[in-house]
Design an enzyme around this catalytic site. Structure first.
Site, mmCIF file in Angstrom:
data_model
loop_
_atom_site.group_PDB
_atom_site.id
_atom_site.type_symbol
_atom_site.label_atom_id
_atom_site.label_comp_id
_atom_site.label_asym_id
_atom_site.label_seq_id
_atom_site.Cartn_x
_atom_site.Cartn_y
_atom_site.Cartn_z
ATOM 1 N N GLU A 231 0.567 -1.093 -0.103
ATOM 2 C CA GLU A 231 -0.088 -0.120 0.019
ATOM 3 C C GLU A 231 0.694 1.183 0.024
ATOM 4 O O GLU A 231 0.493 2.253 -0.737
ATOM 5 C CB GLU A 231 -0.955 0.047 1.162
ATOM 6 C CG GLU A 231 -1.924 -1.077 1.152
ATOM 7 C CD GLU A 231 -3.002 -1.312 2.241
ATOM 8 O OE1 GLU A 231 -3.966 -1.366 2.122
ATOM 9 O OE2 GLU A 231 -2.305 -1.545 3.295
ATOM 10 N N GLU B 137 -3.479 -9.691 4.044
ATOM 11 C CA GLU B 137 -4.124 -9.481 5.127
ATOM 12 C C GLU B 137 -5.325 -10.493 5.558
ATOM 13 O O GLU B 137 -5.499 -10.793 6.573
ATOM 14 C CB GLU B 137 -4.773 -7.915 5.188
ATOM 15 C CG GLU B 137 -3.630 -6.867 5.418
ATOM 16 C CD GLU B 137 -3.015 -6.457 4.337
ATOM 17 O OE1 GLU B 137 -2.401 -5.338 4.458
ATOM 18 O OE2 GLU B 137 -3.019 -7.247 3.160
#
Length: 267
Positions: free
Chosen positions: A113, A133
């Site tokens: 990210e 995640e």
């Protein structure tokens, strides 16, 4: 803010008109702490405000780019974000000058990210990328689920997000995520050459050009992010059972025990 060696740090070095920013916590694969987020925020403030700087390069030490949020802090409810620039001191408000990610090793979870928040990405051919995640009961909450399908074909982004499995740099290069694919150990040198080339251009024209490129995708991203942000923040930061179990299992190096959410007698 108090700090210890375990908190990590962010190093800066000016090379000609380029600010080289290094995430420096190699013992923990440059996973981001609250201290490092504040440091990165400050480094980007310097990039924005110093008229002698024209571009930035963001890299990691120890042969890694970044493994994302430090999960020990996350389990305590502490997250690497700042009021000014959001997640990791970058994601919500990137600098107003071009920023290039130079990636060796891997960019995983929040590390990917962070890379997606940069304008260009240079990566070593043996690097890997992923948003794992979901495997730990988490949700990629730092705009990865918004930006990844805007940078990659939908089905490639969906497979990465839903499996959580890492993918090799050459696949990311074929699908256009990477600006340059280079030999291992050459990412920083190549990114610095690219930044120096960019820095030769006049600053006002470069700023208008960068803003125009960013604006081309900003409207779509902002709509998607507005729809996702509330649900993502609640899930990731309010102690959801899957989140607590997944992070605990990861830190304890065991398999997670996922509870069945289906009510008794349900289908």
């Amino acid at each position: 803010m108090s700090r210890s060696d375990a908190d990590g740090r962010v190093l800066t070095e000016q090379v000609d008109r380029v600010l080289v920013i290094t995430l420096d916590r190699p013992a923990r694969r440059n996973s981001m702490t609250t201290v490092m987020a504040a440091d990165l925020n400050a480094a980007l403030d310097r990039l924005d405000t110093d008229p002698d700087l024209r571009a930035g390069v963001l890299t990691g030490s120890g042969g890694y780019f970044c493994a994302g949020q430090d999960l020990g802090e996350a389990l305590r409810g502490e997250f690497a974000r700042t009021v000014d620039r959001g997640w990791f001191g970058l994601v919500d408000r990137p600098p107003n000058k071009p920023l290039i990610a130079a990636i060796e090793g891997f960019a995983l979870a929040g590390g990917l990210e962070i890379a997606l928040s940069c304008d260009l990405i240079v990566a070593a051919s043996d690097a890997s990328f992923g948003i794992p995640e979901v495997r730990n009961g988490q949700v990629a909450a730092a705009r990865g689920l918004t930006r990844l399908p805007l940078r990659l074909p939908y089905h490639v982004a969906a497979e990465m997000a839903l499996t959580g499995d890492p993918v090799p740099a050459d696949l990311m290069h074929r699908h256009g995520l990477l600006t340059r694919l280079v030999a291992p150990g050459e990412a920083l040198e190549t990114a610095l050459k690219l930044a120096r080339r960019i820095a030769q251009n006049p600053p006002v024209a470069m700023r208008v050009t960068l803003d125009s490129i960013r604006d081309a995708v900003a409207s779509v991203e902002s709509i998607a992010w507005a729809r996702q942000s509330s649900a993502l923040s609640v899930y990731a930061m309010a102690g959801a059972p899957e989140y607590q179990e997944g992070v605990s299992a990861f830190l304890e190096k065991r398999l997670p025990n996922w509870a069945d959410p289906t009510p008794s007698g349900g289908v």
